[in-house]
Design a protein around this motif. Structure first.
Motif, PDB file in Angstrom:
ATOM      1  N   PRO A  40       0.821  -1.213   0.000  1.00 11.59           N
ATOM      2  CA  PRO A  40       0.000   0.000   0.000  1.00 11.59           C
ATOM      3  C   PRO A  40       0.857   1.266   0.000  1.00 11.59           C
ATOM      4  O   PRO A  40       1.941   1.278   0.585  1.00 11.59           O
ATOM      5  N   MET A  41       0.371   2.298  -0.668  1.00  3.07           N
ATOM      6  CA  MET A  41       1.057   3.597  -0.630  1.00  3.07           C
ATOM      7  C   MET A  41       0.008   4.683  -0.401  1.00  3.07           C
ATOM      8  O   MET A  41      -1.137   4.548  -0.830  1.00  3.07           O
ATOM      9  N   VAL A  42       0.395   5.721   0.314  1.00  3.43           N
ATOM     10  CA  VAL A  42      -0.551   6.811   0.555  1.00  3.43           C
ATOM     11  C   VAL A  42      -0.002   8.081  -0.071  1.00  3.43           C
ATOM     12  O   VAL A  42       1.203   8.332  -0.039  1.00  3.43           O
ATOM     13  N   LEU A  43      -0.901   8.857  -0.689  1.00  8.24           N
ATOM     14  CA  LEU A  43      -0.503  10.129  -1.276  1.00  8.24           C
ATOM     15  C   LEU A  43      -1.476  11.198  -0.796  1.00  8.24           C
ATOM     16  O   LEU A  43      -2.691  11.012  -0.856  1.00  8.24           O
ATOM     17  N   ASP A  44      -0.923  12.295  -0.323  1.00  6.90           N
ATOM     18  CA  ASP A  44      -1.715  13.347   0.320  1.00  6.90           C
ATOM     19  C   ASP A  44      -2.335  14.293  -0.711  1.00  6.90           C
ATOM     20  O   ASP A  44      -1.629  14.850  -1.557  1.00  6.90           O
ATOM     21  N   THR A  45      -3.642  14.487  -0.633  1.00  5.32           N
ATOM     22  CA  THR A  45      -4.309  15.427  -1.550  1.00  5.32           C
ATOM     23  C   THR A  45      -4.210  16.861  -1.038  1.00  5.32           C
ATOM     24  O   THR A  45      -4.585  17.786  -1.754  1.00  5.32           O
ATOM     25  N   GLU A  46      -3.772  17.019   0.201  1.00  2.03           N
ATOM     26  CA  GLU A  46      -3.728  18.335   0.851  1.00  2.03           C
ATOM     27  C   GLU A  46      -5.126  18.972   0.886  1.00  2.03           C
ATOM     28  O   GLU A  46      -5.257  20.191   0.953  1.00  2.03           O
ATOM     29  N   SER A  47      -6.159  18.156   0.741  1.00  2.52           N
ATOM     30  CA  SER A  47      -7.569  18.590   0.680  1.00  2.52           C
ATOM     31  C   SER A  47      -7.811  19.528  -0.503  1.00  2.52           C
ATOM     32  O   SER A  47      -8.705  20.365  -0.472  1.00  2.52           O
ATOM     33  N   ARG A  48      -6.995  19.386  -1.581  1.00  2.00           N
ATOM     34  CA  ARG A  48      -7.141  20.238  -2.767  1.00  2.00           C
ATOM     35  C   ARG A  48      -7.340  19.381  -4.007  1.00  2.00           C
ATOM     36  O   ARG A  48      -6.548  18.463  -4.263  1.00  2.00           O
ATOM     37  N   PRO A  49      -8.384  19.668  -4.794  1.00  2.00           N
ATOM     38  CA  PRO A  49      -8.652  18.862  -5.987  1.00  2.00           C
ATOM     39  C   PRO A  49      -7.468  18.803  -6.958  1.00  2.00           C
ATOM     40  O   PRO A  49      -7.175  17.743  -7.510  1.00  2.00           O
ATOM     41  N   GLU A  50      -6.769  19.934  -7.171  1.00  2.00           N
ATOM     42  CA  GLU A  50      -5.653  19.947  -8.129  1.00  2.00           C
ATOM     43  C   GLU A  50      -4.567  18.976  -7.689  1.00  2.00           C
ATOM     44  O   GLU A  50      -3.994  18.248  -8.502  1.00  2.00           O
ATOM     45  N   VAL A  51      -4.290  18.983  -6.372  1.00  2.00           N
ATOM     46  CA  VAL A  51      -3.234  18.103  -5.863  1.00  2.00           C
ATOM     47  C   VAL A  51      -3.690  16.642  -5.962  1.00  2.00           C
ATOM     48  O   VAL A  51      -2.895  15.754  -6.274  1.00  2.00           O
ATOM     49  N   ALA A  52      -4.982  16.405  -5.744  1.00  2.00           N
ATOM     50  CA  ALA A  52      -5.506  15.034  -5.878  1.00  2.00           C
ATOM     51  C   ALA A  52      -5.242  14.520  -7.289  1.00  2.00           C
ATOM     52  O   ALA A  52      -4.862  13.357  -7.478  1.00  2.00           O
ATOM     53  N   GLY A  53      -5.421  15.389  -8.289  1.00  2.36           N
ATOM     54  CA  GLY A  53      -5.171  15.001  -9.681  1.00  2.36           C
ATOM     55  C   GLY A  53      -3.709  14.655  -9.890  1.00  2.36           C
ATOM     56  O   GLY A  53      -3.369  13.602 -10.449  1.00  2.36           O
ATOM     57  N   SER A  54      -2.831  15.522  -9.409  1.00  2.63           N
ATOM     58  CA  SER A  54      -1.405  15.284  -9.631  1.00  2.63           C
ATOM     59  C   SER A  54      -0.920  14.064  -8.840  1.00  2.63           C
ATOM     60  O   SER A  54      -0.072  13.302  -9.300  1.00  2.63           O
ATOM     61  N   GLN A  55      -1.505  13.836  -7.657  1.00  2.00           N
ATOM     62  CA  GLN A  55      -1.108  12.660  -6.875  1.00  2.00           C
ATOM     63  C   GLN A  55      -1.596  11.369  -7.535  1.00  2.00           C
ATOM     64  O   GLN A  55      -0.956  10.321  -7.402  1.00  2.00           O
ATOM     65  N   THR A  56      -2.727  11.446  -8.237  1.00  2.00           N
ATOM     66  CA  THR A  56      -3.205  10.257  -8.955  1.00  2.00           C
ATOM     67  C   THR A  56      -2.208   9.887 -10.048  1.00  2.00           C
ATOM     68  O   THR A  56      -1.885   8.710 -10.256  1.00  2.00           O
ATOM     69  N   GLU A  57      -1.709  10.910 -10.726  1.00  2.00           N
ATOM     70  CA  GLU A  57      -0.697  10.638 -11.760  1.00  2.00           C
ATOM     71  C   GLU A  57       0.557  10.024 -11.139  1.00  2.00           C
ATOM     72  O   GLU A  57       1.169   9.129 -11.712  1.00  2.00           O
ATOM     73  N   ARG A  58       0.916  10.525  -9.966  1.00  2.00           N
ATOM     74  CA  ARG A  58       2.103   9.990  -9.297  1.00  2.00           C
ATOM     75  C   ARG A  58       1.884   8.510  -8.928  1.00  2.00           C
ATOM     76  O   ARG A  58       2.758   7.677  -9.095  1.00  2.00           O
ATOM     77  N   ALA A  59       0.672   8.209  -8.437  1.00  2.89           N
ATOM     78  CA  ALA A  59       0.358   6.821  -8.067  1.00  2.89           C
ATOM     79  C   ALA A  59       0.464   5.914  -9.292  1.00  2.89           C
ATOM     80  O   ALA A  59       1.008   4.807  -9.216  1.00  2.89           O
ATOM     81  N   VAL A  60      -0.040   6.407 -10.419  1.00  2.00           N
ATOM     82  CA  VAL A  60       0.020   5.627 -11.657  1.00  2.00           C
ATOM     83  C   VAL A  60       1.481   5.408 -12.050  1.00  2.00           C
ATOM     84  O   VAL A  60       1.898   4.303 -12.395  1.00  2.00           O
ATOM     85  N   GLN A  61       2.245   6.490 -11.937  1.00  2.00           N
ATOM     86  CA  GLN A  61       3.664   6.408 -12.294  1.00  2.00           C
ATOM     87  C   GLN A  61       4.406   5.412 -11.395  1.00  2.00           C
ATOM     88  O   GLN A  61       5.312   4.720 -11.846  1.00  2.00           O
ATOM     89  N   ARG A  62       3.992   5.334 -10.129  1.00  2.00           N
ATOM     90  CA  ARG A  62       4.645   4.401  -9.204  1.00  2.00           C
ATOM     91  C   ARG A  62       4.112   2.980  -9.348  1.00  2.00           C
ATOM     92  O   ARG A  62       4.413   2.123  -8.548  1.00  2.00           O
ATOM     93  N   GLY A  63       3.251   2.791 -10.330  1.00  2.00           N
ATOM     94  CA  GLY A  63       2.812   1.438 -10.663  1.00  2.00           C
ATOM     95  C   GLY A  63       1.585   0.944  -9.933  1.00  2.00           C
ATOM     96  O   GLY A  63       1.300  -0.256  -9.949  1.00  2.00           O
TER      97      GLY A  63
END
Lengths: 317, 412
Positions: free
Chosen positions: B80-103
């Motif tokens: 499992p990995m956790v990525l912080d959205t910082e409670s901001r939609p824009e960051v949630a989008g960029s963190q989703t890309e990061r999760a995808v990139q991390r496989g």
């Protein structure tokens, strides 16, 4: 060709080639940095050059986002054109606000507070305006339609953002060399002296706010097209204003490259701190935010003129 | 110093080279880890909810790993990995890309509808399954996405559960209530709760006399709203509010001695620990809704709740139950897919058929997804609060008590 021009062209060539090596996620980080740089440059026109420290630019950002989106959804107007309509509307609102504020000779901190109030009023109105779906917000469809400013891949958004920043730098440089730009500087340095020298200060300030507002609106339209979702809570809040101020103040207000430098540094730093090579627990996240805040304080204390003054210092040395 | 001979050098070099070549082959024989991502708020306004979702998700992964991993993948361990959205939609989008990139082969999140709207766009574009368990805004599943799934009911379903129960109470006691008001925060879910209540009120024959939203970040005084409802003779007051707002509203009702026949919350603050702790006895007889309850007869719940409490030193609540639920869908689907291919996993999720209690699925009443990604079995519960505990009162099959009707007056 001067060394500065050569350096600029080399930086542009490197930026243009970035998508060839960057993955989608890194490209998003670049887009976010460019978007922040553009916003900072647009705010810099009013705050940096003309010394009109507006805290209400989220209003113009929101107008840009909603105008292009509503024109597209209701009239089918492509956001490529809609963003210009948004800019005109934001410019007019900016001019109207400036006329009202300067009519009563509101200056300095009071000017900042009035503009902040205007943005708050706009959020309140948007929250209660059913036609623009109130706080629920508006969704745009995810699709590939280049003619309507929709792309599935990141590269086109990157080039649009890059073009916007380059255009904004050129506008800033042109402004610095223009008579209008000199009026702005005169108002910023000493309004009474400028007036005594024959500068129509009310007009200069009004033009500065109107121009800055119109330019800011393009960033709002870009946000809508990139994230495909807007609501008062995303575009009419203080967050965009903070992004504009951070980039400008850290990089160097009243310069054409300072806001770019500041925005890129802080976006990059934020991104790097989110990418730490160990487990991303709450403690790590909060720790990285502390580092971010401390760096900001250090820069503001030791480089009050912004990062751009580092170059000048080293030249003097 | 001992000298090394040429023969020894050649022998050891050959062994080292063979070892180097063989190592990847041996490693390849072991099952690969399966990265799963939780994109939640660890900072910002939604941090408390995000942390609880992550706690449960992480615990679920660890428990499966302790039991031998994913069996259909040769015992592959979950990572499992956790990525912080910082409670901001824009960051949630960029963190989703990061999760995808991390496989990440699948994602859960985000406890914030606006952030989920942006994050699911990225997941759809990158063809990565996204299972959300606690976001209730209808917009999320309205876009025809193939990779977005939701286990919980939408906000309208909760409003219907609550108002239908109140109607039943009125009918069974011969003291019906008709005049209804809703007071919600002006968030995306708050506004949706108002729209949903309009529809449900019409459907159930209520007279909706007031429907108000307020700015949660600025409103500290609810006296004007409560006075208005008291003056208009509102008999039922409901709302979707943050915990601090729900506390303030309830206190204001007591201060102004406003005694509606029913008062309740649609999700949000009324089911938070903060609410019952802050109000103590004043929270008694308040009605509220979620899709999980600590007192429901869910197989395996007691054991899981104890493990959760032992590990995180806090009670399992509806948000952590959501974290287990999203995890259950992913675990079950990975076992059935027998593959970490994201498209095959997506198809397995679409074919999910889970009962409550099965594989740590905690929400009621099991999962079976429609083509839109919505859960056709999703349903909520209605509770009444008694001595800081939530007691289930509806639906009948889960009810442990009946709510007091009408709600006792303040000081009674």
């Amino acid at each position: 060709m001067s060394a500065r021009l050569a350096l600029g062209l080399a930086a542009l060539a490197a930026a243009a080639a970035a998508p060839l090596v960057a993955g989608q996620h890194l490209l998003t980080a670049f887009i976010v940095a460019l978007h922040a740089a553009y916003m900072a440059l647009a705010w810099n026109v009013a705050a940096g050059y003309a010394g009109q420290f507006s805290l209400g630019h989220s209003l113009f950002y929101g107008i840009g986002a909603y105008a292009s989106t509503m024109l597209y959804l209701k009239l089918g107007l492509t956001p490529w054109a809609g963003m210009f309509a948004g800019a005109v509307l934001a410019g007019l609102v900016g001019v109207a606000l400036a006329l009202g504020v300067y009519r009563y000779n509101v200056r300095g901190i009071f000017f900042a507070l009035v503009t902040l109030g205007a943005a708050e009023v706009a959020k309140g109105l948007a929250d209660n305006w059913d036609w623009i779906k109130g706080p629920v917000g508006i969704l745009l469809t995810m699709k590939n339609a280049p003619g309507e400013f929709f792309f599935l891949r990141r590269e086109p958004y990157y080039y649009v953002a890059l073009a916007m920043v380059v255009a904004m730098i050129l506008i800033s440089l042109r402004l610095e060399r223009s008579r209008l730009g000199q009026y702005f500087l005169a108002v910023r340095e000493d309004e009474a002296a400028a007036e005594a020298s024959g500068v129509d200060t009310h007009r200069a300030k009004t033009v500065a706010i109107g121009l800055s507002a119109a330019l800011t609106a393009f960033a709002g339209s870009f946000y809508a097209q990139f994230y495909l979702y807007i609501s008062p809570d995303t575009v009419l809040v203080f967050e965009p204003q903070l992004t504009m101020m951070l980039g400008t103040m850290v990089g160097g207000a009243g310069t054409a490259l300072g806001p770019v430098l500041g925005s890129v540094l802080f976006s990059g730093l934020g991104e790097a701190l989110r990418n730490l090579p160990f487990e991303n627990t709450r403690q790590v996240v909060i720790g990285s935010k502390l580092v971010y805040a401390i760096l900001l304080i250090v820069i503001l204390i030791y480089l009050p003129g912004g990062l751009i003054t580092l170059g000048r210092r080293s030249r003097r040395a | 110093m001992a000298r090394i001979t040429r023969r020894e050098f050649v022998r050891s070099s050959a062994l080292a080279a063979a070892g180097t070549m063989l190592a990847p082959c041996l490693a390849g024989a072991q099952a690969k880890d399966v990265p799963l991502a939780a994109i939640v708020a660890l900072t910002g306004t939604n941090a408390a909810w995000g942390q609880r979702t992550w706690n449960a998700f992480q615990q679920g992964c660890d428990m499966v790993n302790e039991q031998g991993g994913i069996k259909s993948l040769g015992g592959a361990k979950l990572k499992p990995m956790v990525l912080d959205t910082e409670s901001r939609p824009e960051v949630a989008g960029s963190q989703t890309e990061r999760a995808v990139q991390r496989g990440a082969v699948a994602i859960t999140g985000t406890n914030q509808s606006a952030a989920t709207i942006v994050a699911t766009q990225i997941a759809e574009r990158e063809a990565v399954p996204f299972v959300c368990a606690t976001d209730v805004d209808p917009l999320i599943t309205s876009r025809g996405f193939k990779f977005t799934f939701r286990t919980s009911p939408i906000v309208e379903s909760y409003a219907r559960d609550l108002l239908a129960y109140v109607k039943d109470l009125g009918a069974s006691t011969g003291k019906p209530a008709r005049k209804l008001a809703i007071l919600s925060e002006n968030s995306i879910v708050g506004q949706s709760s108002v729209e949903a209540t309009r529809r449900v009120a019409k459907e159930l024959g209520y007279d909706l006399v007031e429907a108000d939203t307020y700015d949660a970040s600025k409103t500290q005084n609810f006296a004007s709203y409560i006075s208005k409802y008291k003056g208009a003779g509102v008999e039922i007051l409901i709302g979707h509010n943050k915990p601090s707002d729900a506390v303030l509203i309830t206190r204001t009702m007591k201060e102004l001695n406003y005694n509606p026949m029913a008062y309740g919350g649609i999700l949000g603050g009324h089911v938070s620990t903060e609410y019952v702790n802050a109000l103590d006895k004043d929270a008694d007889h308040v009605l509220c809704t979620t899709s999980w309850s600590g007192d429901a007869d869910i197989p395996g719940l007691k054991d899981l709740a104890k493990k959760y409490q032992d590990r995180y030193k806090e009670h399992m609540d509806s948000t952590s139950a959501g974290g287990f639920t999203a995890f259950a869908v992913l675990w079950d689907s990975l076992e059935r897919a027998g593959s970490t291919d994201r498209k095959r996993l997506r198809d397995a999720i679409a074919a999910t058929s889970l009962k409550t209690g099965e594989k740590m699925y905690m929400q009621l009443r099991g999962a079976k997804f429609l083509a839109t990604g919505e859960n056709s079995l999703a349903g909520g519960l209605v509770f009444t609060i008694r001595s800081k505990e939530w007691v289930t009162v509806a639906p009948k099959e889960y009810a442990k008590a009946t709510a007091a009707w009408p709600k006792p007056k303040w000081g009674a």
